[in-house]
Design an enzyme around this catalytic site. Sequence first.
Site, PDB file in Angstrom:
ATOM      1  N   LYS A  24       0.834  -1.584   0.007  1.00 11.00           N
ATOM      2  CA  LYS A  24      -0.044  -0.219   0.079  1.00 11.00           C
ATOM      3  C   LYS A  24       0.666   1.312   0.036  1.00 11.00           C
ATOM      4  O   LYS A  24       1.552   0.946   0.316  1.00 11.00           O
ATOM      5  CB  LYS A  24      -0.881   0.236   1.215  1.00 11.00           C
ATOM      6  CG  LYS A  24      -1.794  -1.574   1.381  1.00 11.00           C
ATOM      7  CD  LYS A  24      -2.965  -0.692   1.132  1.00 11.00           C
ATOM      8  CE  LYS A  24      -4.097  -1.758   0.909  1.00 11.00           C
ATOM      9  NZ  LYS A  24      -5.762  -1.182   0.170  1.00 11.00           N
ATOM     10  N   ILE A  71     -12.605 -18.053   4.040  1.00  6.72           N
ATOM     11  CA  ILE A  71     -12.718 -17.221   4.267  1.00  6.72           C
ATOM     12  C   ILE A  71     -13.786 -16.251   3.722  1.00  6.72           C
ATOM     13  O   ILE A  71     -13.846 -15.343   3.689  1.00  6.72           O
ATOM     14  CB  ILE A  71     -11.792 -15.551   3.655  1.00  6.72           C
ATOM     15  CG1 ILE A  71      -9.884 -17.015   3.995  1.00  6.72           C
ATOM     16  CG2 ILE A  71     -11.462 -14.471   4.039  1.00  6.72           C
ATOM     17  CD1 ILE A  71     -10.149 -16.858   5.966  1.00  6.72           C
ATOM     18  N   GLY A  72     -15.126 -16.987   2.879  1.00  6.72           N
ATOM     19  CA  GLY A  72     -15.964 -16.346   2.355  1.00  6.72           C
ATOM     20  C   GLY A  72     -16.499 -17.067   0.754  1.00  6.72           C
ATOM     21  O   GLY A  72     -17.349 -17.475   0.130  1.00  6.72           O
ATOM     22  N   ASP A 108     -16.392  -9.369   8.320  1.00 10.07           N
ATOM     23  CA  ASP A 108     -14.658  -9.246   7.324  1.00 10.07           C
ATOM     24  C   ASP A 108     -14.063  -7.645   7.701  1.00 10.07           C
ATOM     25  O   ASP A 108     -14.790  -6.643   7.705  1.00 10.07           O
ATOM     26  CB  ASP A 108     -14.434  -9.298   5.806  1.00 10.07           C
ATOM     27  CG  ASP A 108     -14.714 -10.830   5.919  1.00 10.07           C
ATOM     28  OD1 ASP A 108     -13.854 -11.446   6.235  1.00 10.07           O
ATOM     29  OD2 ASP A 108     -15.181 -10.734   5.001  1.00 10.07           O
ATOM     30  N   GLU A 146      -4.587  -1.220   7.406  1.00  7.27           N
ATOM     31  CA  GLU A 146      -3.967  -0.712   6.620  1.00  7.27           C
ATOM     32  C   GLU A 146      -4.347   0.960   7.057  1.00  7.27           C
ATOM     33  O   GLU A 146      -4.296   1.843   6.825  1.00  7.27           O
ATOM     34  CB  GLU A 146      -4.046  -0.777   5.023  1.00  7.27           C
ATOM     35  CG  GLU A 146      -5.809  -0.372   4.665  1.00  7.27           C
ATOM     36  CD  GLU A 146      -6.280  -0.442   3.880  1.00  7.27           C
ATOM     37  OE1 GLU A 146      -6.010  -1.625   2.711  1.00  7.27           O
ATOM     38  OE2 GLU A 146      -6.853   0.141   2.816  1.00  7.27           O
ATOM     39  N   HIS A 151     -11.624 -11.202   9.567  1.00 13.97           N
ATOM     40  CA  HIS A 151     -10.664 -11.345   9.035  1.00 13.97           C
ATOM     41  C   HIS A 151     -10.209 -10.220   8.857  1.00 13.97           C
ATOM     42  O   HIS A 151     -10.702  -9.220   8.234  1.00 13.97           O
ATOM     43  CB  HIS A 151     -11.558 -11.903   7.715  1.00 13.97           C
ATOM     44  CG  HIS A 151     -10.336 -12.002   6.476  1.00 13.97           C
ATOM     45  ND1 HIS A 151      -9.224 -13.033   6.689  1.00 13.97           N
ATOM     46  CD2 HIS A 151     -10.475 -12.139   5.152  1.00 13.97           C
ATOM     47  CE1 HIS A 151      -8.401 -12.829   5.627  1.00 13.97           C
ATOM     48  NE2 HIS A 151      -9.212 -12.319   4.863  1.00 13.97           N
ATOM     49  N   HIS A 206      -3.021 -15.572  -3.817  1.00 14.14           N
ATOM     50  CA  HIS A 206      -2.247 -14.972  -3.941  1.00 14.14           C
ATOM     51  C   HIS A 206      -1.696 -15.403  -5.348  1.00 14.14           C
ATOM     52  O   HIS A 206      -1.667 -15.001  -6.128  1.00 14.14           O
ATOM     53  CB  HIS A 206      -1.881 -13.610  -3.361  1.00 14.14           C
ATOM     54  CG  HIS A 206      -2.630 -12.833  -2.746  1.00 14.14           C
ATOM     55  ND1 HIS A 206      -2.924 -13.558  -1.459  1.00 14.14           N
ATOM     56  CD2 HIS A 206      -3.713 -12.111  -2.608  1.00 14.14           C
ATOM     57  CE1 HIS A 206      -3.457 -12.884  -0.993  1.00 14.14           C
ATOM     58  NE2 HIS A 206      -4.156 -11.652  -1.559  1.00 14.14           N
ATOM     59  N   CYS A 243      -6.560 -15.858   2.267  1.00 14.72           N
ATOM     60  CA  CYS A 243      -7.993 -15.155   1.374  1.00 14.72           C
ATOM     61  C   CYS A 243      -9.370 -15.110   1.453  1.00 14.72           C
ATOM     62  O   CYS A 243      -8.629 -16.865   0.946  1.00 14.72           O
ATOM     63  CB  CYS A 243      -8.044 -13.806   1.339  1.00 14.72           C
ATOM     64  SG  CYS A 243      -8.299 -12.310   0.532  1.00 14.72           S
TER      65      CYS A 243
HETATM   66  N1  GLN Z   1     -15.247 -12.542   2.457  1.00 11.02           N
HETATM   67  C1  GLN Z   1     -14.332 -11.743   1.884  1.00 11.02           C
HETATM   68  C2  GLN Z   1     -14.376 -12.702   1.022  1.00 11.02           C
HETATM   69  O1  GLN Z   1     -14.013 -13.960   0.697  1.00 11.02           O
HETATM   70  C3  GLN Z   1     -12.940 -11.316   2.200  1.00 11.02           C
HETATM   71  C4  GLN Z   1     -12.164 -10.491   1.616  1.00 11.02           C
HETATM   72  C5  GLN Z   1     -11.551  -9.649   1.855  1.00 11.02           C
HETATM   73  O2  GLN Z   1     -10.403  -9.926   2.235  1.00 11.02           O
HETATM   74  N2  GLN Z   1     -10.822  -8.734   1.311  1.00 11.02           N
HETATM   75  O3  GLN Z   1     -13.366 -12.188  -0.567  1.00 11.02           O
HETATM   76 ZN    ZN Z   2      -7.697 -11.915   3.063  1.00  7.98          ZN
END
Ligand code: GLN
Ligand code: ZN
Length: 764
Positions: free
Chosen positions: A120, A436-437, A604, A610, A646, A699, A731
Amino acid sequence: MSEPRPRASVHGFPRIGARRELKSAVEGFWRDEVGIEALRATGRRIRHDTWAAMAAAGVDLVPCNDFSFYDHVLDTAVLMGAVPARYRGVTGDLAAYFAMGRGGRGQAGEPDLGPMAMTKWFDTNYHFIVPELGPDTHFDLGGSKPFDELAEVRGVAVSVKPVLLGPVSFLLLARPEPGMDRFDPLSLLDDLLEVYAQVLARLAEGGAAWVQLDEPAFAADRSPGELAGLQRACSRLGGLSHRPPLVVSTYFGHPGDALGVIADSPVEGVGVDLVAGPEGLALLEAAGPALADKAVFAGVVDGRNVWANDLRRSLELLRRVADLADVVVSTSCSLLHVPVSLANEERLDEGLRARLAFATEKLGEVGVLARALEEGPDVSADVPSGRHPARGGSAPASSGTTGTAPDGAWVRPPVEQRRQVQQDALGLPLLPTTTIGSFPQTAELRAARADLASGRIRPADYQARMRAEIDAVIDLQERVGLDVLVHGEPERNDMVQYFAEQLGGFAVTESGWVQSYGTRCVRPPIIHADVWRQDPMTVEWWRLASSLTRRPVKAMLTGPVTMVLWSFPRADQPIGDTARLVALALRAELADLERAGAVIVQVDEPAFREGLPLRAADRPGYLAWAVDSFRTATGGARAATQVHTHMCYSDFAGILDAVAALDADVVSFEAARSSMELLVSLEGSGLASGIGPGIYDVHSPRVPSVEELVALLGPATEAVGAARLWVNPDCGLKTRTYAEVEPALVHMVEAARIVRARLAEHEG
Ligand code: GLN
Ligand code: ZN
């Protein structure tokens, strides 16, 4: 110089183009569908339009070299010859440049290289490519971009100001190259200054009226050694005989002690951000006579938010600066952080539109202010002041979310006690597995959304399409054997926009794109009034997902801190007050989810870390509202409801107490690349919740093996204890493909089973 002295300046302008033309051109170039000449022509067209808009608005000192095909920090690294060795063999026009930014190769047959690190840009949502420097780095003029752009703008504008990232900020943003952890990039300053000296000489030859050296790193707390570096840079470059006038500009906050350093140096100009750092005015006043022969580039037009300027107030401020020094009216920072133009917005409410200024409109504000300042008090009485830039409206009285808390508890029983209640209710195994979703946002999902937007399909068809997707995602998770399921978020274009479209007090734009990194743009919503929840936003999707399985389905909300930090917030009240209203809306949503039967809810907060202010003195204030709003959103949850959160970051050193104060039941972190560091910092912290250190890096397309996941889980179990450890990716999976996701999750679940079995053995 016979030209009149410039009065109006901007730091820089968005470079993506009013219709994201640069994105199309660059991505087309990557796909081999756009040739290098066409790509360069697109860049020229965007620059030309920008310069023409500036000239028309009365901006008489026009920036160049603020344009970039990918990132301005990467451009600086290339200009200074700081290309890491592994990219030097990449052949082809711009190929090494893009390989550094996003990975890739030159000609077929060359090795496929990963990208350089990205992070960032200060406390903004823009990401830059992190320069890599080491003891063997040899700086050498490595390109001609600023000279070329300077030549290009002549003829369009009279006075041109090439913009360079300053040498000290460049070094402070850099990282030691891999394996050289103890190397201090700042030790390279003297060598680097020699290349800056060459650049300045060439810019003088090219006819630059000024050169702007950006030193935003000095809006953060800086050590005496770092300030001494700034002093060396200003005196070395200021002492050159062959150079244009220099303005050293700080932004994103006040310059603190750096102001005196710049003022006492031979440079001709000082740039201060009077929007993010109103303290700058007192610093200017304190600098006194040192400023008498300098120009102050006074940043009064906000480059970070979209509200129309309060011209009368700005003019008062400018007059006070004019008592101290020569004033050039300026933006607070580059306009990179706001959308290009209001002209492309057809659906914005007229009343709201009148209160807004995007980048193009801000040019006009800079021009008007400069003229008003020049023409003196009589004329400036005519400066429009009837616009109330960010006056918020109110939510309907019936919404029940304006300021007054709904009924219900604000403080939950202690987290250890809740863990027991939740464990009894959920009956999850040790080391529960979850995600995470989001699941992959496939091309079909995006097409369905586009079809809905353009009216090609009806809402009912769209809903059916989403239902089918959720069905498939639940099915996949059951097959894989995850313990806590999610619905996969197929209906969400973006985790903030999805809620912004449904909440009162938010407006969304059609083309308000802002560059996030490279060709990636986001469209932050605008919070223009009191925020309130009109209807439940997520309940039906959750209910559907939950009806398809016997396992618990975690409901997903975007937290209040992230909602405000990834939007353009109101400027007429403290941001914490806005966050609190968002939190009350989420609190009501959470209560509805509980009523529908949800027992796990994830809120979340990827932006939590940041948002941390650049200066330590400002951090307690930020953490206070951030924690308070999260607790407002979640503090009404029943003891038996498991609240997850998260966070997209792994460096939590220094703020773990605040994370603990969120009082969540489970916290998952983005830690796959640095899990050990996170675990070390967790030890001895007050964080008593469940912990899900991401063990699989979403990623990267790589599918991690069972063995490596087991190897990560071992130390994690040691660090937080088996009773608190969760197993999850680091993530959301939305940017991956199913071909990558399914085997990775299978491996993750298998790894958890192996470690569970080992734990059971030790017990027995
Ligand atoms: N729940 C969101 C996802 O899984 C979280 C995204 C994030 O942390 N930026 O995409
Ligand atoms: Zn994330």
